[in-house]
Design a protein around this motif. Structure first.
Motif, PDB file in Angstrom:
ATOM      1  N   UNK A   1       0.855  -1.178   0.000  1.00 56.99           N
ATOM      2  CA  UNK A   1       0.000   0.000   0.000  1.00 56.99           C
ATOM      3  C   UNK A   1       0.893   1.229   0.000  1.00 56.99           C
ATOM      4  N   UNK A   2       0.308   2.391  -0.229  1.00 54.16           N
ATOM      5  CA  UNK A   2       1.128   3.596  -0.280  1.00 54.16           C
ATOM      6  C   UNK A   2       1.649   3.984   1.109  1.00 54.16           C
ATOM      7  N   UNK A   3       2.896   4.434   1.134  1.00 51.63           N
ATOM      8  CA  UNK A   3       3.519   4.931   2.359  1.00 51.63           C
ATOM      9  C   UNK A   3       3.712   6.433   2.131  1.00 51.63           C
ATOM     10  N   UNK A   4       3.012   7.247   2.925  1.00 53.14           N
ATOM     11  CA  UNK A   4       3.031   8.693   2.715  1.00 53.14           C
ATOM     12  C   UNK A   4       4.057   9.367   3.617  1.00 53.14           C
ATOM     13  N   UNK A   5       5.007  10.038   2.983  1.00 51.03           N
ATOM     14  CA  UNK A   5       6.016  10.816   3.685  1.00 51.03           C
ATOM     15  C   UNK A   5       5.681  12.286   3.467  1.00 51.03           C
ATOM     16  N   UNK A   6       5.449  13.021   4.545  1.00 50.34           N
ATOM     17  CA  UNK A   6       5.102  14.435   4.447  1.00 50.34           C
ATOM     18  C   UNK A   6       6.287  15.305   4.822  1.00 50.34           C
ATOM     19  N   UNK A   7       6.350  16.477   4.226  1.00 53.73           N
ATOM     20  CA  UNK A   7       7.371  17.477   4.553  1.00 53.73           C
ATOM     21  C   UNK A   7       6.710  18.844   4.419  1.00 53.73           C
ATOM     22  N   UNK A   8       7.445  19.880   4.772  1.00 53.50           N
ATOM     23  CA  UNK A   8       6.900  21.236   4.736  1.00 53.50           C
ATOM     24  C   UNK A   8       7.428  22.007   3.540  1.00 53.50           C
ATOM     25  N   UNK A   9       6.553  22.855   3.009  1.00 55.95           N
ATOM     26  CA  UNK A   9       6.918  23.801   1.958  1.00 55.95           C
ATOM     27  C   UNK A   9       6.592  25.208   2.438  1.00 55.95           C
ATOM     28  N   UNK A  10       7.339  26.194   1.910  1.00 53.45           N
ATOM     29  CA  UNK A  10       7.016  27.591   2.235  1.00 53.45           C
ATOM     30  C   UNK A  10       5.895  28.071   1.310  1.00 53.45           C
ATOM     31  N   UNK A  11       5.526  29.333   1.434  1.00 59.25           N
ATOM     32  CA  UNK A  11       4.415  29.874   0.649  1.00 59.25           C
ATOM     33  C   UNK A  11       4.680  29.879  -0.848  1.00 59.25           C
ATOM     34  N   UNK A  12       5.962  29.852  -1.239  1.00 60.84           N
ATOM     35  CA  UNK A  12       6.314  29.843  -2.661  1.00 60.84           C
ATOM     36  C   UNK A  12       6.432  28.435  -3.223  1.00 60.84           C
ATOM     37  N   UNK A  13       6.181  27.411  -2.405  1.00 57.08           N
ATOM     38  CA  UNK A  13       6.266  26.033  -2.862  1.00 57.08           C
ATOM     39  C   UNK A  13       7.653  25.431  -2.778  1.00 57.08           C
ATOM     40  N   UNK A  14       8.580  26.114  -2.098  1.00 59.94           N
ATOM     41  CA  UNK A  14       9.934  25.576  -1.912  1.00 59.94           C
ATOM     42  C   UNK A  14       9.941  24.635  -0.709  1.00 59.94           C
ATOM     43  N   UNK A  15      10.590  23.490  -0.865  1.00 60.64           N
ATOM     44  CA  UNK A  15      10.707  22.558   0.253  1.00 60.64           C
ATOM     45  C   UNK A  15      11.567  23.175   1.351  1.00 60.64           C
ATOM     46  N   UNK A  16      11.189  22.947   2.597  1.00 65.37           N
ATOM     47  CA  UNK A  16      12.002  23.354   3.743  1.00 65.37           C
ATOM     48  C   UNK A  16      12.968  22.202   3.988  1.00 65.37           C
ATOM     49  N   UNK A  17      14.236  22.420   3.645  1.00 67.01           N
ATOM     50  CA  UNK A  17      15.222  21.339   3.578  1.00 67.01           C
ATOM     51  C   UNK A  17      15.289  20.496   4.845  1.00 67.01           C
ATOM     52  N   UNK A  18      15.289  21.141   6.023  1.00 63.09           N
ATOM     53  CA  UNK A  18      15.451  20.365   7.263  1.00 63.09           C
ATOM     54  C   UNK A  18      14.230  19.514   7.611  1.00 63.09           C
ATOM     55  N   UNK A  19      13.133  19.634   6.841  1.00 58.32           N
ATOM     56  CA  UNK A  19      11.948  18.821   7.121  1.00 58.32           C
ATOM     57  C   UNK A  19      11.792  17.659   6.154  1.00 58.32           C
ATOM     58  N   UNK A  20      12.717  17.532   5.187  1.00 64.22           N
ATOM     59  CA  UNK A  20      12.620  16.460   4.201  1.00 64.22           C
ATOM     60  C   UNK A  20      13.072  15.114   4.776  1.00 64.22           C
ATOM     61  N   UNK A  21      12.389  14.065   4.358  1.00 57.98           N
ATOM     62  CA  UNK A  21      12.775  12.710   4.746  1.00 57.98           C
ATOM     63  C   UNK A  21      14.038  12.314   3.991  1.00 57.98           C
ATOM     64  N   UNK A  22      14.978  11.646   4.649  1.00 57.33           N
ATOM     65  CA  UNK A  22      16.179  11.153   3.954  1.00 57.33           C
ATOM     66  C   UNK A  22      15.806  10.074   2.928  1.00 57.33           C
ATOM     67  N   UNK A  23      16.567  10.025   1.836  1.00 58.31           N
ATOM     68  CA  UNK A  23      16.310   9.051   0.769  1.00 58.31           C
ATOM     69  C   UNK A  23      16.258   7.621   1.297  1.00 58.31           C
ATOM     70  N   UNK A  24      17.175   7.280   2.210  1.00 60.58           N
ATOM     71  CA  UNK A  24      17.211   5.892   2.695  1.00 60.58           C
ATOM     72  C   UNK A  24      15.940   5.514   3.459  1.00 60.58           C
ATOM     73  N   UNK A  25      15.326   6.458   4.159  1.00 57.73           N
ATOM     74  CA  UNK A  25      14.055   6.163   4.844  1.00 57.73           C
ATOM     75  C   UNK A  25      12.957   5.851   3.830  1.00 57.73           C
ATOM     76  N   UNK A  26      12.921   6.641   2.765  1.00 55.82           N
ATOM     77  CA  UNK A  26      11.903   6.445   1.726  1.00 55.82           C
ATOM     78  C   UNK A  26      12.158   5.133   0.982  1.00 55.82           C
ATOM     79  N   UNK A  27      13.418   4.862   0.627  1.00 53.52           N
ATOM     80  CA  UNK A  27      13.745   3.637  -0.102  1.00 53.52           C
ATOM     81  C   UNK A  27      13.481   2.380   0.715  1.00 53.52           C
ATOM     82  N   UNK A  28      13.601   2.473   2.035  1.00 57.21           N
ATOM     83  CA  UNK A  28      13.409   1.308   2.908  1.00 57.21           C
ATOM     84  C   UNK A  28      12.001   1.197   3.487  1.00 57.21           C
ATOM     85  N   UNK A  29      11.090   1.939   2.924  1.00 63.43           N
ATOM     86  CA  UNK A  29       9.707   1.916   3.441  1.00 63.43           C
ATOM     87  C   UNK A  29       9.053   0.573   3.204  1.00 63.43           C
TER      88      UNK A  29
END
Length: 124
Positions: free
Chosen positions: A96-124
């Motif tokens: 099933x889908x595994x949803x990883x959420x992060x934050x974006x600012x008002x301009x749609x830019x990702x807030x870097x320190x809130x992003x999930x690391x690639x290895x966490x996503x790959x090992x879901x």
């Protein structure tokens, strides 16, 4: 069993949203039992209140699970005026889908320190 799996926000994102409350005292007191100078006694203490610095409200956006369930995404408004939005960073499949959420600012830019690391996503 197939199901939606919500990983939500990273611990860093949660800390960003929760870690800026300001503690103050309202003047309300409570009586507590305490040991003072090796004697037990009842004392009145002021009750601290933590004033949140972030207001959370639905953003009007959502994401859908595999069975059509809708999950709301939130908007966070800081006391200073900064606004951040939850967005789905990734949704790999693992029974099933595994949803990883992060934050974006008002301009749609990702807030870097809130992003999930690639290895966490790959090992879901």
């Amino acid at each position: 069993m197939r199901c939606d799996q919500d990983r939500g926000l990273t611990p860093q994102a949660q800390a960003l949203l929760a870690g800026c409350g300001k503690k103050h005292f309202t003047g309300r007191s409570e009586t507590v039992n305490a040991v003072l100078s090796n004697h037990r006694q009842s004392v009145d203490v002021l009750v601290p209140v933590v004033e949140p610095c972030v207001r959370q409200e639905p953003s009007g956006r959502s994401y859908s699970g595999m069975f059509g369930d809708e999950y709301p995404l939130y908007k966070y408004t800081f006391r200073e005026g900064d606004v951040f939005y939850e967005e789905v960073q990734a949704e790999p499949w693992s029974s099933g889908p595994v949803f990883f959420l992060a934050l974006q600012d008002e301009d749609g830019n990702w807030v870097a320190e809130t992003l999930w690391p690639e290895e966490d996503i790959e090992n879901a």
